[in-house]
Design a protein around this motif. Structure first.
Motif, PDB file in Angstrom:
ATOM      1  N   GLN A  39      30.437  49.968  49.124  1.00  0.00           N
ATOM      2  CA  GLN A  39      31.147  49.164  48.120  1.00  0.00           C
ATOM      3  C   GLN A  39      30.120  48.419  47.274  1.00  0.00           C
ATOM      4  OE1 GLN A  39      33.602  45.783  49.429  1.00  0.00           O
ATOM      5  NE2 GLN A  39      35.162  46.405  47.942  1.00  0.00           N
ATOM      6  N   GLY A  43      32.903  46.742  43.128  1.00  0.00           N
ATOM      7  CA  GLY A  43      34.109  46.655  43.962  1.00  0.00           C
ATOM      8  C   GLY A  43      34.718  47.943  44.459  1.00  0.00           C
ATOM      9  N   GLU A  44      34.395  49.070  43.861  1.00  0.00           N
ATOM     10  CA  GLU A  44      35.053  50.301  44.309  1.00  0.00           C
ATOM     11  C   GLU A  44      34.532  50.741  45.671  1.00  0.00           C
ATOM     12  OE1 GLU A  44      32.842  50.046  41.900  1.00  0.00           O
ATOM     13  OE2 GLU A  44      31.735  51.918  41.547  1.00  0.00           O
ATOM     14  N   MET A  45      35.289  51.572  46.350  1.00  0.00           N
ATOM     15  CA  MET A  45      34.926  52.097  47.674  1.00  0.00           C
ATOM     16  C   MET A  45      34.542  53.557  47.517  1.00  0.00           C
ATOM     17  SD  MET A  45      35.390  49.713  50.006  1.00  0.00           S
ATOM     18  CE  MET A  45      35.803  50.458  51.571  1.00  0.00           C
ATOM     19  N   LEU A  91      27.905  46.539  49.831  1.00  0.00           N
ATOM     20  CA  LEU A  91      28.358  46.469  51.215  1.00  0.00           C
ATOM     21  C   LEU A  91      28.552  47.887  51.740  1.00  0.00           C
ATOM     22  CD1 LEU A  91      30.988  43.617  50.952  1.00  0.00           C
ATOM     23  CD2 LEU A  91      29.011  43.591  52.452  1.00  0.00           C
TER      24      LEU A  91
ATOM     25  N   MET B  89      41.701  41.694  46.851  1.00  0.00           N
ATOM     26  CA  MET B  89      41.550  42.981  46.172  1.00  0.00           C
ATOM     27  C   MET B  89      42.459  43.962  46.901  1.00  0.00           C
ATOM     28  SD  MET B  89      39.793  44.667  43.806  1.00  0.00           S
ATOM     29  CE  MET B  89      38.026  44.538  43.571  1.00  0.00           C
ATOM     30  N   PHE B  91      43.506  47.877  47.363  1.00  0.00           N
ATOM     31  CA  PHE B  91      43.045  49.247  47.148  1.00  0.00           C
ATOM     32  C   PHE B  91      44.146  50.238  47.480  1.00  0.00           C
ATOM     33  CE2 PHE B  91      38.626  48.662  46.279  1.00  0.00           C
ATOM     34  CZ  PHE B  91      38.210  47.568  47.016  1.00  0.00           C
ATOM     35  N   PHE B 106      39.472  56.318  47.522  1.00  0.00           N
ATOM     36  CA  PHE B 106      39.952  55.008  47.091  1.00  0.00           C
ATOM     37  C   PHE B 106      39.897  54.872  45.582  1.00  0.00           C
ATOM     38  CE2 PHE B 106      40.317  52.227  50.882  1.00  0.00           C
ATOM     39  CZ  PHE B 106      39.941  53.137  51.849  1.00  0.00           C
ATOM     40  N   GLY B 107      40.845  54.112  45.053  1.00  0.00           N
ATOM     41  CA  GLY B 107      40.764  53.677  43.674  1.00  0.00           C
ATOM     42  C   GLY B 107      39.788  52.511  43.556  1.00  0.00           C
ATOM     43  N   ASP B 108      39.606  52.048  42.331  1.00  0.00           N
ATOM     44  CA  ASP B 108      38.661  50.959  42.079  1.00  0.00           C
ATOM     45  C   ASP B 108      39.225  49.597  42.447  1.00  0.00           C
ATOM     46  OD1 ASP B 108      37.046  52.325  39.081  1.00  0.00           O
ATOM     47  OD2 ASP B 108      36.880  52.813  41.217  1.00  0.00           O
ATOM     48  N   GLY B 109      40.501  49.548  42.791  1.00  0.00           N
ATOM     49  CA  GLY B 109      41.087  48.298  43.238  1.00  0.00           C
ATOM     50  C   GLY B 109      41.733  47.480  42.130  1.00  0.00           C
ATOM     51  N   ARG B 111      42.306  43.448  41.505  1.00  0.00           N
ATOM     52  CA  ARG B 111      42.045  42.093  42.000  1.00  0.00           C
ATOM     53  C   ARG B 111      43.236  41.224  41.641  1.00  0.00           C
ATOM     54  NH1 ARG B 111      38.030  39.859  44.198  1.00  0.00           N
ATOM     55  NH2 ARG B 111      36.562  41.496  43.600  1.00  0.00           N
TER      56      ARG B 111
END
Lengths: 119, 115
Positions: A39, A43-45, A91, B89, B91, B106-109, B111
């Motif tokens: 991450q 922020g993306e995973m 992270l 956040m 996801f 996963f998407g970018d989320g 917030r």
């Protein structure tokens, strides 16, 4: 219940050197999968690598490899030749999934390790 | 490469208001998930969805939460009456199958900030 433990909240590594990020897990299941995600600060995973509980060989994916020790219930991520692009502030999460679970296989995450690569 | 898309990227909402977070999973994926990550904490599972119904949910996913796949592409998470502690956040993720070595993408989320 399944549990993932990452005991290193933060790590530093010099550019071009290798680093190992620790992950231990606890499960009573026989069939499970272990995943590592990155991450970045945006922020993306990002999925990095997968290891199945029945895989006899350690998984490798480019500069990433997994040091899987089933008896010790550990699945450490090894990043060879760290690059500045590996972090800034990133992270790294270890996660586990019951792959025999027919309910959809949720991921259980560890607390994460923050990796800083120094030039 | 196909990807999971989430909108909006940032949502600010007054406490007590309803909020809908939207996701477009990868088109040939069959399993869909929502996770949340409170700032500085680990990623937590909320709910999984398959074949137009919830397959599993966590204790976090109480009556204030609901999910829906209103058409063939969107997957939404609704929080009916938001609380301050819903700030996190969120996801969305999808996978081709639910129990294999296939990773969840996963998407970018989104917030979510509750005021």
């Amino acid at each position: 219940a399944q549990k993932i433990t990452q005991t290193q909240p933060g790590m530093f590594v010099q550019e071009k050197e290798a680093v190992t990020l620790d992950c231990t897990y606890d499960t009573s299941d026989q069939s499970y999968g272990l995943f590592w995600y990155k991450q970045p600060s945006s922020g993306e995973m990002i999925f990095l690598i997968y290891q199945g509980s029945y895989d006899e060989q350690n998984a490798t994916e480019g500069r990433y490899s997994l040091n899987f020790q089933k008896a010790r219930k550990s699945a450490n991520l090894v990043i060879s030749a760290s690059q500045l692009g590996d972090s800034a502030i990133a992270l790294y999460f270890c996660a586990m999934r019951d792959i025999a679970d027919n309910q959809g296989g949720k991921l259980i995450f560890g607390q994460g390790t923050e990796l800083s690569v120094k030039p | 490469e196909p990807e999971v898309t989430q909108t909006p990227s940032h949502q600010v909402t007054q406490m007590g208001q309803e909020v809908i977070l939207r996701c477009v999973p990868i088109s040939n994926h069959l399993y869909f998930y929502w996770y949340r990550q409170i700032l500085g904490q680990k990623v937590e599972f909320l709910v999984s969805f398959y074949n137009n119904e919830i397959s599993e949910k966590s204790e976090i996913f109480d009556d204030q939460f609901s999910v829906e796949r209103p058409d063939g592409s969107n997957f939404t998470l609704k929080i009916r009456s938001t609380k301050l502690e819903d700030s996190a956040m969120y996801f969305c993720a999808s996978s081709e199958v639910g129990f294999s070595n296939q990773p969840q993408h996963f998407g970018d989320g989104t917030r979510l900030s509750i005021l």
